[in-house]
Structure formats: structure tokens, C-alpha cells
Design an enzyme around this catalytic site. Structure first.
Site, short mmCIF file in Angstrom:
data_model
loop_
_atom_site.label_atom_id
_atom_site.label_comp_id
_atom_site.label_asym_id
_atom_site.label_seq_id
_atom_site.Cartn_x
_atom_site.Cartn_y
_atom_site.Cartn_z
N CYS A 26 0.78 -1.24 0.00
CA CYS A 26 0.00 0.00 0.00
C CYS A 26 0.81 1.29 0.00
CB CYS A 26 -0.95 0.00 1.19
SG CYS A 26 -2.30 -1.13 0.96
C1 UDX Z 1 -1.05 0.04 5.56
C2 UDX Z 1 -2.00 0.91 6.39
O1 UDX Z 1 -1.59 0.88 7.76
C3 UDX Z 1 -3.43 0.41 6.24
O2 UDX Z 1 -4.30 1.29 6.94
C4 UDX Z 1 -3.79 0.40 4.76
O3 UDX Z 1 -5.08 -0.12 4.57
C5 UDX Z 1 -2.79 -0.45 3.98
O4 UDX Z 1 -1.46 0.03 4.21
P1 UDX Z 1 0.13 -2.35 5.85
O5 UDX Z 1 0.94 -1.96 4.66
O6 UDX Z 1 -0.51 -3.69 5.85
O7 UDX Z 1 -1.06 -1.29 6.10
O8 UDX Z 1 1.05 -2.31 7.16
P2 UDX Z 1 1.55 -1.17 8.18
O9 UDX Z 1 1.51 -1.74 9.52
O10 UDX Z 1 0.88 0.11 7.97
O11 UDX Z 1 3.10 -1.03 7.78
C6 UDX Z 1 3.52 -0.57 6.50
C7 UDX Z 1 5.02 -0.40 6.45
O12 UDX Z 1 5.42 0.68 7.30
C8 UDX Z 1 5.79 -1.63 6.98
O13 UDX Z 1 6.91 -1.86 6.15
C9 UDX Z 1 6.24 -1.21 8.36
O14 UDX Z 1 7.43 -1.85 8.77
C10 UDX Z 1 6.46 0.28 8.18
N1 UDX Z 1 6.35 1.04 9.44
C11 UDX Z 1 5.15 1.13 10.09
C12 UDX Z 1 7.47 1.69 9.94
O15 UDX Z 1 8.57 1.61 9.37
N2 UDX Z 1 7.34 2.42 11.10
C13 UDX Z 1 6.16 2.55 11.75
O16 UDX Z 1 6.13 3.25 12.78
C14 UDX Z 1 5.03 1.87 11.24
#
Ligand code: UDX
Length: 443
Positions: A271
Site C-alpha cells: 500500500c
Molecule cells: C497500511 C496501512 O496501515 C493500512 O491502513 C492500509 O489499509 C494499507 O497500508 P500495511 O501496509 O498492511 O497497512 O502495514 P503497516 O503496519 O501500515 O506497515 C507498512 C510499512 O510501514 C511496513 O513496512 C512497516 O514496517 C512500516 N512502518 C510502520 C514503519 O517503518 N514504522 C512505523 O512506525 C510503522
């Protein structure tokens, strides 16, 4: 109770399907992939997602859920259809609408043969204007029916996170209903209020605003992460500074909030990278520059390179040295490798001449041809054995439980680069060489 069809059985589609089925709705999950349909009907989740197994078994056994390869059948036997097909990225960063168009054509052809009113809900992430200009027009053309009169049309973005998809689907913070007309919106609002027993706020708005909410939300969250990563790189230049302390304090300001401020290896997944690029491309096509979105993506690309550089700076001459890479999935509790920082980091280390051995609790092999040189270990111990540096890229619980002794016992040289900030710097620094994202040198 409305009967529901779901067109597309990826993370969003299948999670939506099993959750509706878990509350007694009759659901048909339509996928044109026969193998997928067979697996779903045999209660075998087509991808790894905690809780999906049990929910799928419950849905199929209770006969509330079945998979179908015929979209026509799925539409004709139900009252509401959710479109949940993928909207992948095009080479220029824009979104590829081919699956949306084919789902709309199939829906339209099915509606042509149906005499009763049917509600169509777009759940896939689509650029503002798509539901009205692509979905509506395609359905009207193929069905010879009129939106608002013969069929209803809504846009209902999905905010679930992989790894907690079922939980997020059952307990969202808010539900967005974008309506083409009042009748469609009222119908979807009633269905969702019934499903959530009125416990979740429903925000009604126009189709385009609903489409925009999804992009604006993901862009903001991605911005928070890039902000935290940029702060982390600054923190690393100052002895004694730790970004985790800084962000914990910044996040306590209610205007900021503590979530999505974890500096790390950069954001990956299906996403954030795709949606931020799509929004940027969309803005630029409309003559609006999007300098903030550009910067968010630039910082994100740089972050994976920065982690690889931290490893290389610890390794010395990389030729002939082994790097243990812990974690391949883009985040814990998923087997998804899309845009995973692990691959960007591994590619750079391999290119520099190091041997790279990877271990992930769920992803057992990276099958892409450009990663033939990547070695795969079948345990943490095998991964660490004889390594000259270890980099933690995904914060799986299994890695959080490791102690300095685990690294000291197995590695040729106990050097740890913690790209997800899962270890206590004090504890690790006393026992081995410890580098981490956002951590300045010891004072
Ligand atoms: C995301 C959105 O959170 C969700 O609302 C939307 O519908 C789809 O995209 P997702 O991609 O499944 O969800 O996971 P998410 O937990 O958001 O993490 C995305 C990426 O960001 C991961 O690679 C994670 O490691 C990274 N991340 C997340 C960080 O590096 N730091 C953070 O503080 C949070």
C-alpha cells in the site's frame, strides 16, 4: 440480511468475505483463479494471515461462505457486490485499472440479466474520479442499466493492515461511505451499521472524497514514517542521542500521537509505496506538484540504502564475509515481500560482494531471479553461524527474544545492526558491537 458477493480474493477481499460470513451473512467470494477458489473452498488460506485459517474454516463449514469462479453467478445470487480487486502500479507510478475495468464489465453483464436492484461497492483503492468515471460508466455500458435507478453505487475504502487484517476488518476506527446517490449510501450505511452493531462511526460523503480519504490517510502515515526515519539519521550523528527516546516524547503530544513514529528500514508492503506514488503521479497529471510526497518517497528509498551502509561500515572489506539477515517479510505476521526493505538491503550487500544468508519465520525462499545468490537458512542459528555481521530487518517476535549470547555463540564476529530497534542498546553494547537506526555513538 443482504447476500453479499466479493469480487477479488486478495487480503482485502478474503478478509471482508470471512468477516461477513463470521457474522452469519451469506457470502460468495468470486475469484477467476481456479486454484484459489479450490483452496478457499477446501478451507486453505491462499496466503499467510493470522486468524484467516480459523475464520475461513468457520465460514466454509457453516456454509455461509463459498468461493466461485463465475462472477456472473456470484452477482446474480446476491444483493450487494464489493469490488476488491488489485489496483497495481504502472511503470510511471500511476495506478493500473485493468482489473477494476474487467470487474466492472463482468458486473455489468451480470446486472443486465438481473431484474432486482443491486448495490455495487468499490473497496479497492482507486484514484479520485475512478468510481464515477470508470466503474459507473463501464457498468452502465455493459448492463444497459442506470446508476441510481437500477443499481446503487458506493465507494467504501478499506484500512486493514496485513498481519492484523481480520482484527482490523472486525474493529475499524471508522467506516467511510462515499455515495453516488442517497439511496445507495443509506443502503450501505444500514448494512455496515448492522454488521458493526452501530459501534463504529460511519462518515458519509461523496464518491471522490471517499476515494481521496484512503490516499490522504496512507500519505499521512507514510509521511510520519519518513519523518521518523529522517530524524533517526540526524540522531545518529549526535553522540548519546536515541531516536526511540525522542519519538516517544514527541508522540506524547496529542497533536502528534505515538503511532507510526518508529524509525526503521523504511516502509514497504502493498500500500504505502504504491499509494504515495499513485497520489503523486495523479497530482502531477493535474498540474499540481506534490513536493511533500516526493520527499516522503525519497527518504524511504534512502532509508534501506542507509541500513545497508550501516552494515557495510561495520563489515570492512565485504568480499568473503557473511551477513546474517534476519527477516524478509515487509513487516511481521505476513509472508508478503512486496516492496520489502529486506530485498533492497540484500541487493546492496550482495552487490558489494558480501555473502548474505537470510532467515524469516514464514518466508522460506525469495524466488526472484535477481536473488539467486541470496542464501536461505532454516533457523536463526544457521543464519548466524559464522556470520561477520547480523542485520535485523523485520521485527518478528522470534528475533525479539534473542539475547547477546545468541549472537556471541554463533557468529564469527558478533556485530549487530538493529534496523528495527528491538534490542536494548545498553544490554547489547556491553556484550558486543551494536549499531542501530537512530542511535548516536556512546558518549
Ligand atoms: C497500511 C496501512 O496501515 C493500512 O491502513 C492500509 O489499509 C494499507 O497500508 P500495511 O501496509 O498492511 O497497512 O502495514 P503497516 O503496519 O501500515 O506497515 C507498512 C510499512 O510501514 C511496513 O513496512 C512497516 O514496517 C512500516 N512502518 C510502520 C514503519 O517503518 N514504522 C512505523 O512506525 C510503522
Amino acid at each position: 440480511m443482504q447476500r453479499i458477493s466479493i469480487i477479488g480474493t486478495g487480503y482485502v477481499g478474503l478478509s471482508t468475505a470471512v468477516c461477513f460470513a463470521s457474522r452469519g451473512y451469506h457470502v460468495i467470494a468470486a475469484t477467476r483463479n481456479e486454484e484459489n477458489a479450490r483452496a478457499i473452498n477446501a478451507q486453505q488460506p491462499p496466503f499467510y494471515e493470522p486468524g484467516l485459517d480459523a475464520a475461513l474454516t468457520h465460514g466454509i463449514r457453516s456454509k455461509c461462505l463459498r468461493a466461485e469462479t463465475s462472477r456472473a453467478k456470484a452477482v446474480s445470487e446476491t444483493d450487494v457486490s464489493f469490488i476488491t480487486v488489485a489496483t497495481p502500479e504502472q511503470p510511471d507510478g500511476g495506478i493500473d485499472l485493468r482489473y477494476i475495468i474487467s470487474a466492472s464489465e463482468d458486473l455489468g453483464r451480470a446486472l443486465q440479466k438481473k431484474d432486482t436492484y443491486h448495490l455495487v461497492v468499490v473497496k479497492s483503492t482507486v484514484i479520485p474520479g475512478t468510481t464515477r468515471e470508470v466503474v459507473k460508466l463501464t457498468i452502465e455500458r455493459t448492463s444497459q442499466r442506470a446508476a441510481g435507478r437500477d443499481f446503487g453505487l458506493c465507494m467504501n475504502p478499506e484500512f486493514l493492515r496485513q498481519g492484523s487484517a481480520i482484527e482490523d476488518t472486525l474493529h475499524p476506527d471508522r467506516v467511510i461511505v462515499g455515495e453516488y446517490d442517497a439511496r445507495s449510501g443509506t443502503l450501505l450505511e444500514a448494512l455496515l451499521n448492522e454488521f458493526y452493531e452501530g459501534a463504529v462511526p460511519v462518515l458519509k460523503m461523496g464518491l471522490e472524497s471517499a476515494e481521496m480519504v484512503k490516499y490522504a490517510s496512507n500519505a499521512f502515515l507514510a509521511t510520519k514514517i519518513s519523518y521518523a526515519n529522517e530524524m533517526a539519521t540526524v540522531c545518529e550523528t549526535v553522540p548519546g542521542v536515541d531516536v526511540t527516546h525522542v519519538m516517544a516524547a514527541v508522540g506524547l503530544d496529542p497533536r502528534v500521537n505515538p503511532q507510526f513514529l518508529n524509525a526503521g528500514a523504511g516502509f514497504g508492503g502493498s500500500c504505502f509505496p504504491k499509494d504515495v506514488k499513485a497520489l503523486r503521479t495523479f497530482a502531477e497529471k493535474h498540474g499540481t506538484q506534490a513536493p511533500l510526497l516526493r520527499a516522503v518517497l525519497t527518504v524511504n528509498e534512502a532509508q534501506a540504502r542507509h541500513v545497508a551502509q550501516l552494515v557495510l561500515s561495520c563489515l570492512g572489506e565485504p568480499e568473503g564475509k557473511k551477513v546474517a539477515l534476519l527477516g524478509l517479510a515487509f513487516k511481521p505476521n505476513t509472508d508478503d515481500l512486496r516492496e520489502a526493505p529486506s530485498l533492497k538491503i540484500a541487493a546492496q550487500l550482495l552487490e558489494a560482494g558480501a555473502r548474505v544468508s537470510a532467515y524469516d519465520p514464514v518466508v522460506k525462499k525469495v524466488a526472484f531471479s535477481e536473488f539467486e545468490a541470496l542464501e536461505h537458512a532454516d533457523s536463526v542459528q544457521a543464519c548466524l553461524a559464522g556470520a561477520h555481521c547480523c542485520v535485523v530487518v523485520t521485527e518478528w517476535d522470534e528475533f525479539k527474544a534473542l539475547t547477546p549470547d545468541d549472537f556471541i555463540t554463533h557468529m564469527a564476529k558478533p556485530i549487530v545492526v538493529d534496523a528495527r530497534r528491538i534490542y536494548d542498546p545498553q544490554e547489547f553494547r556491553q556484550r558486543l558491537r551494536y549499531k542501530a537506526v537512530g542511535l548516536g555513538d556512546e558518549r
